[in-house]
Enzyme design. Sequence first.
Site, mmCIF file in Angstrom:
data_model
loop_
_atom_site.group_PDB
_atom_site.id
_atom_site.type_symbol
_atom_site.label_atom_id
_atom_site.label_comp_id
_atom_site.label_asym_id
_atom_site.label_seq_id
_atom_site.Cartn_x
_atom_site.Cartn_y
_atom_site.Cartn_z
ATOM 1 N N TYR A 52 -55.611 -9.634 -18.075
ATOM 2 C CA TYR A 52 -56.336 -10.090 -16.883
ATOM 3 C C TYR A 52 -55.342 -10.349 -15.755
ATOM 4 O O TYR A 52 -54.405 -9.597 -15.567
ATOM 5 C CB TYR A 52 -57.201 -11.313 -17.231
ATOM 6 C CG TYR A 52 -58.315 -11.476 -16.231
ATOM 7 C CD1 TYR A 52 -59.289 -10.492 -16.075
ATOM 8 C CD2 TYR A 52 -58.378 -12.586 -15.401
ATOM 9 C CE1 TYR A 52 -60.281 -10.608 -15.132
ATOM 10 C CE2 TYR A 52 -59.380 -12.716 -14.460
ATOM 11 C CZ TYR A 52 -60.328 -11.718 -14.324
ATOM 12 O OH TYR A 52 -61.307 -11.841 -13.378
ATOM 13 N N ARG A 96 -65.170 -7.322 -3.815
ATOM 14 C CA ARG A 96 -64.118 -8.293 -3.493
ATOM 15 C C ARG A 96 -63.325 -8.589 -4.764
ATOM 16 O O ARG A 96 -63.463 -9.636 -5.366
ATOM 17 C CB ARG A 96 -64.734 -9.571 -2.920
ATOM 18 C CG ARG A 96 -63.709 -10.520 -2.297
ATOM 19 C CD ARG A 96 -64.239 -11.930 -2.206
ATOM 20 N NE ARG A 96 -64.542 -12.510 -3.500
ATOM 21 C CZ ARG A 96 -63.637 -13.028 -4.321
ATOM 22 N NH1 ARG A 96 -62.355 -13.013 -4.003
ATOM 23 N NH2 ARG A 96 -64.001 -13.550 -5.487
ATOM 24 N N LYS A 156 -62.752 -9.719 -18.409
ATOM 25 C CA LYS A 156 -63.378 -11.023 -18.636
ATOM 26 C C LYS A 156 -64.037 -11.088 -20.014
ATOM 27 O O LYS A 156 -63.919 -12.086 -20.727
ATOM 28 C CB LYS A 156 -64.442 -11.278 -17.558
ATOM 29 C CG LYS A 156 -63.867 -11.602 -16.190
ATOM 30 C CD LYS A 156 -63.761 -13.090 -15.970
ATOM 31 C CE LYS A 156 -63.088 -13.386 -14.646
ATOM 32 N NZ LYS A 156 -63.289 -14.742 -14.167
ATOM 33 N N GLU A 195 -69.544 -11.621 -10.824
ATOM 34 C CA GLU A 195 -68.087 -11.622 -10.697
ATOM 35 C C GLU A 195 -67.625 -10.795 -9.501
ATOM 36 O O GLU A 195 -68.015 -9.636 -9.340
ATOM 37 C CB GLU A 195 -67.470 -11.041 -11.985
ATOM 38 C CG GLU A 195 -65.971 -11.153 -12.054
ATOM 39 C CD GLU A 195 -65.500 -12.580 -12.211
ATOM 40 O OE1 GLU A 195 -64.411 -12.898 -11.697
ATOM 41 O OE2 GLU A 195 -66.206 -13.383 -12.838
ATOM 42 N N ASP A 196 -66.810 -11.396 -8.656
ATOM 43 C CA ASP A 196 -66.125 -10.713 -7.546
ATOM 44 C C ASP A 196 -67.083 -10.017 -6.584
ATOM 45 O O ASP A 196 -66.861 -8.881 -6.167
ATOM 46 C CB ASP A 196 -65.094 -9.720 -8.092
ATOM 47 C CG ASP A 196 -63.832 -10.433 -8.563
ATOM 48 O OD1 ASP A 196 -63.708 -11.635 -8.304
ATOM 49 O OD2 ASP A 196 -62.985 -9.793 -9.196
ATOM 50 N N ASP A 229 -68.803 -16.978 -11.641
ATOM 51 C CA ASP A 229 -67.524 -17.536 -12.073
ATOM 52 C C ASP A 229 -66.597 -17.809 -10.903
ATOM 53 O O ASP A 229 -65.831 -18.771 -10.935
ATOM 54 C CB ASP A 229 -66.850 -16.585 -13.067
ATOM 55 C CG ASP A 229 -65.649 -17.218 -13.736
ATOM 56 O OD1 ASP A 229 -65.787 -18.356 -14.223
ATOM 57 O OD2 ASP A 229 -64.573 -16.605 -13.754
ATOM 58 N N ASP A 230 -66.646 -16.990 -9.859
ATOM 59 C CA ASP A 230 -65.784 -17.226 -8.705
ATOM 60 C C ASP A 230 -66.140 -18.528 -8.001
ATOM 61 O O ASP A 230 -65.268 -19.210 -7.468
ATOM 62 C CB ASP A 230 -65.898 -16.064 -7.706
ATOM 63 C CG ASP A 230 -65.497 -14.744 -8.322
ATOM 64 O OD1 ASP A 230 -64.361 -14.655 -8.813
ATOM 65 O OD2 ASP A 230 -66.320 -13.815 -8.345
ATOM 66 N N ASN A 254 -55.467 -15.563 -5.771
ATOM 67 C CA ASN A 254 -55.014 -14.474 -6.633
ATOM 68 C C ASN A 254 -54.969 -13.181 -5.828
ATOM 69 O O ASN A 254 -55.714 -13.028 -4.867
ATOM 70 C CB ASN A 254 -55.977 -14.288 -7.811
ATOM 71 C CG ASN A 254 -55.817 -15.372 -8.859
ATOM 72 O OD1 ASN A 254 -54.710 -15.752 -9.198
ATOM 73 N ND2 ASN A 254 -56.926 -15.879 -9.352
#
Length: 547
Positions: A96, A149, A167, A238-239, A261-262, A402
Amino acid sequence: MTVNDSRKGAALLYDPLRNKGTAFSAAERAEFGLDGLLPPAMETLDDQADRAYAAFLGYDKPLNRHIYLRQLQDTNEVLFHRLVTQHLEEMLPVVYTPTVGEACRRFSEIYRRPRGLFLSYEDRHRFRDILRNRPHDDVDVIVVTDGQRILGLGDQGVGGMGIPIGKLSLYTAIGGIHPARTLPVLLDAGTDNEELLNNPHYLGRRERRVTGAQYDELVEAFVAAVEAELPGTLLQWEDFATAHARRILSRYQDRLLTFNDDIQGTAAVALAGLTTATRVAGTRLADQRIVILGAGSAAVGVADMIRIALVDDGVPQEEAASRFWFVDVDGLLTGSRDGLTDEQRVYARDDEQESYGLAEVVDRVEPTVLIGLSTAHGAFTEEIVRRMAASCDRPVIFPLSNPTSHAEADPADLVRWTDGKALIATGSPFPPVTVDGRETPVAQANNVYVFPAIGLAVTAARATRVTDRMMVAAARAVGDCAARSAPDDSGAPAPLLPPLGEMRDAAREIAVAAAMAAVEDGVAPKASEEELRAAVEAARWSPQYAR
């Protein structure tokens, strides 16, 4: 097929997903024509893991190690997870963050074998039929992205599939979710990345991204298909871009078993680190003045989670919101600014008319906590950090952006600029720092502390929703695990987060805490702590040969 048995004179055919094997005697080998197909000398799973680890070390570049692990996952799922769980701390940055960012960027180039479900906009009316063809009927967790993203890298189109794959590997390695009960999904809405559009090898939809009502139709078609085919499955977003992430979560969080999760995972880990930091500093969460650089969905999510914890501790709602100062590219968020979202407006400063930059905000506020979720590399400058340290005995500084190249500061600099007083957690892995002559690991506020345990909790507790209180409970459990992992030597710096290498064990306790909160919130059947603990243990899969 995996050969895997320590019993002398027997061979084993192995189904890596179902974790079952059949032993064959020498006579059976001859009867079934297996001689020559199986090596005469059998290896145990540990032997195979040692061999695979040596092969892993043979690659010098992180991306090549990532490719090797993905190939191993495609050919031998059990061995892959055994290897990752044995070397979790070492392999986490390869599976990851940060290596997965480069793997997403070069996804079409390094593509080897299909994994996961790619749902294109053109097929939106067939999503239910497509989902019905999934390889395994029962799915506990779905991770979905639209690739817009990815980390701090922006639009990676179908390359974003690297994130759900990574993930879900950690849902298994840390949370113990069976790999056959996970499903990575990429919603291919197109891409606005010119480099990808012009790349003849790009594997995705070679069109500009759909927007507006068309985009909403794509997401709704996917959600409807999940509701019809996999009701009760945990769906993790996610993202997704800031413009979509909060809106999608708000639209579906009361309709599905779902979380982002973000927004929520990042927030819970930040709260966990902050809870431990205040304990180390000898202060209370309610005493903090918190400056956050960045005002996107992840940053606002962090503030929301901390605010919920403050309210749980007895701080009134309005007063809890007043403990935050947000700064973005346009300066301090103020109530007079146009274009704020409803979520941002909660934290806009009505007591300020001017939109100051970060340095002046630090001067005026004298914060005790500085959190970065801006992707602005080096934004926490020496001048700003020294100003903060001058008014705070133990400044809490979390550069959480990140990948590593986007971090707001290097921990080694933060230690130097604060004379070792700073309590630090980062979003990406950094090498240890030296504090008071001791080499000290840098706490990585990685979402792996929370999301695998949430998956385990909802599976074990049979929860129907993911609530804010479940995330807060998980965050506090992470802090408790960190406290228990503190070294006996009182002179050693206390860890803000548990060691990553111990996360599989910690996930059990975090899952129990989240499951208990689910029961208390009425989104899971009534159960005692003992019953939930037993259910969590029963739900955990281990990459072992099942005798």
